[in-house]
Design a protein around this motif. Structure first.
Motif, mmCIF file in Angstrom:
data_model
loop_
_atom_site.group_PDB
_atom_site.id
_atom_site.type_symbol
_atom_site.label_atom_id
_atom_site.label_comp_id
_atom_site.label_asym_id
_atom_site.label_seq_id
_atom_site.Cartn_x
_atom_site.Cartn_y
_atom_site.Cartn_z
ATOM 1 N N HIS A 236 21.558 27.151 32.990
ATOM 2 C CA HIS A 236 20.711 26.378 32.014
ATOM 3 C C HIS A 236 21.749 25.837 30.996
ATOM 4 O O HIS A 236 22.427 26.610 30.149
ATOM 5 C CB HIS A 236 19.718 27.280 31.423
ATOM 6 C CG HIS A 236 19.040 26.590 30.381
ATOM 7 N ND1 HIS A 236 18.140 25.489 30.524
ATOM 8 C CD2 HIS A 236 18.888 26.691 28.941
ATOM 9 C CE1 HIS A 236 17.675 25.317 29.290
ATOM 10 N NE2 HIS A 236 18.180 26.058 28.382
ATOM 11 N N TYR A 237 21.787 24.434 30.953
ATOM 12 C CA TYR A 237 22.167 23.842 29.911
ATOM 13 C C TYR A 237 21.558 23.948 28.374
ATOM 14 O O TYR A 237 20.425 23.601 28.404
ATOM 15 C CB TYR A 237 22.595 22.311 30.135
ATOM 16 C CG TYR A 237 23.219 21.473 29.023
ATOM 17 C CD1 TYR A 237 24.305 21.817 28.265
ATOM 18 C CD2 TYR A 237 22.374 20.327 28.440
ATOM 19 C CE1 TYR A 237 24.933 21.350 26.988
ATOM 20 C CE2 TYR A 237 22.929 19.695 27.343
ATOM 21 C CZ TYR A 237 24.113 20.122 26.786
ATOM 22 O OH TYR A 237 24.647 19.377 25.930
ATOM 23 N N LEU A 238 22.053 24.579 27.358
ATOM 24 C CA LEU A 238 21.370 24.926 26.216
ATOM 25 C C LEU A 238 21.184 23.570 25.428
ATOM 26 O O LEU A 238 20.074 23.681 24.389
ATOM 27 C CB LEU A 238 22.412 25.922 25.139
ATOM 28 C CG LEU A 238 22.470 27.227 25.954
ATOM 29 C CD1 LEU A 238 23.586 28.034 25.368
ATOM 30 C CD2 LEU A 238 21.056 28.140 26.175
ATOM 31 N N GLY A 239 21.564 22.367 25.906
ATOM 32 C CA GLY A 239 21.212 21.472 25.055
ATOM 33 C C GLY A 239 19.936 20.634 25.758
ATOM 34 O O GLY A 239 19.612 19.599 25.011
ATOM 35 N N SER A 240 19.392 21.304 26.451
ATOM 36 C CA SER A 240 18.376 20.429 27.145
ATOM 37 C C SER A 240 16.978 21.610 27.122
ATOM 38 O O SER A 240 17.406 22.861 27.284
ATOM 39 C CB SER A 240 18.361 20.273 28.689
ATOM 40 O OG SER A 240 18.682 21.229 29.515
#
Length: 247
Positions: A236-240
């Motif tokens: 999981h990309y934390l910026g999304s």
């Protein structure tokens, strides 16, 4: 009082010391505490308690947390940050953040001062542990360090019964040696993390891989018939934003 399970957030590389202006991994570590303004203790042992590292930590976290640090290489131990004994202070934290550097020096100093046993107590009591590079390798059964030259195996604290490889994408020689050591049975099966990726363990099991960079990833490596098998893990990309699952 917030009740938390044992948790470790092991960065492949990243956070305030590697990603200027990108706070996603550090924000996530703070969020795992479940506290609006958590108590955070920085442990820069692997860098020899470098002054510049402490300055950068306080600059980054002082506005968002109740901050302190633990020094093992200074006469005062903590430059006034800790009152009383080390165990009492560390057990009172919400998050213990371990910096990068030499994992061999880190483990030697911790074992000499009994800090390794204290940190195990902290973990079991629900204090969130996190760190990058050496501060990631230390929690595992075994790992590879390349701080002093070519990659070499090191025995960690063993809180997590796996092997670990940091800077997985940035240092191909290290990740190649990691796979070879697992294939040969010299390291347990384990996990690699790119710079910008972090492995979140709840108890001793991997719960999630998160990242501060869209392309950063985590990997599981195991031996099958004498060969290393590498599996890229969901991340999981934390910026999304997270996508909520339908009930």
């Amino acid at each position: 009082m917030v009740t938390r399970p044992p948790q470790i957030l092991a960065f492949g590389g990243g956070g305030f010391s590697m990603e200027a202006g990108n706070t996603l991994l550090d924000d996530h570590a703070l969020a795992l505490t479940g506290v609006a303004r958590p108590k955070v203790c920085f442990v820069p042992t692997a860098s020899g308690d470098a002054d510049h590292y402490l300055v950068r930590f306080y600059r980054e976290f002082a506005a968002r947390a109740e901050v302190s640090h633990l020094s093992l290489f200074r006469r005062d131990r903590s430059a006034g940050a800790i009152e009383g004994d080390i165990a009492t202070h560390l057990l009172a934290q919400d998050l213990i953040y371990v910096g990068g550097g030499s994992v061999l020096s880190l483990l030697g100093a911790w074992r000499a001062h009994g800090v390794d046993a204290i940190l195990e107590r902290c973990w079991r009591s629900g204090v969130v542990l996190c760190g990058l590079s050496a501060g990631s390798l230390c929690w595992f059964d075994g790992a590879l360090t390349a701080f002093h030259g070519p990659p070499e195996r090191v025995e960690g604290m063993g809180l997590l019964p796996w092997a670990n490889c940091v800077h997985y994408d940035a240092e191909p020689e290290r990740s190649q040696e990691f796979r070879a050591a697992i294939a040969a049975g010299e390291l347990r099966p384990g996990y690699g993390a790119d710079d910008g990726a972090a492995l979140h363990f709840v108890g001793t099991e991997l719960a999630e891989v998160v990242s501060s960079r869209p392309k950063a990833r985590g990997y599981h490596v195991e031996a099958v018939d004498g060969q290393a098998v590498e599996t890229e893990l969901s991340c999981h990309y934390l910026g999304s934003p997270r996508i909520a699952l339908a009930a």
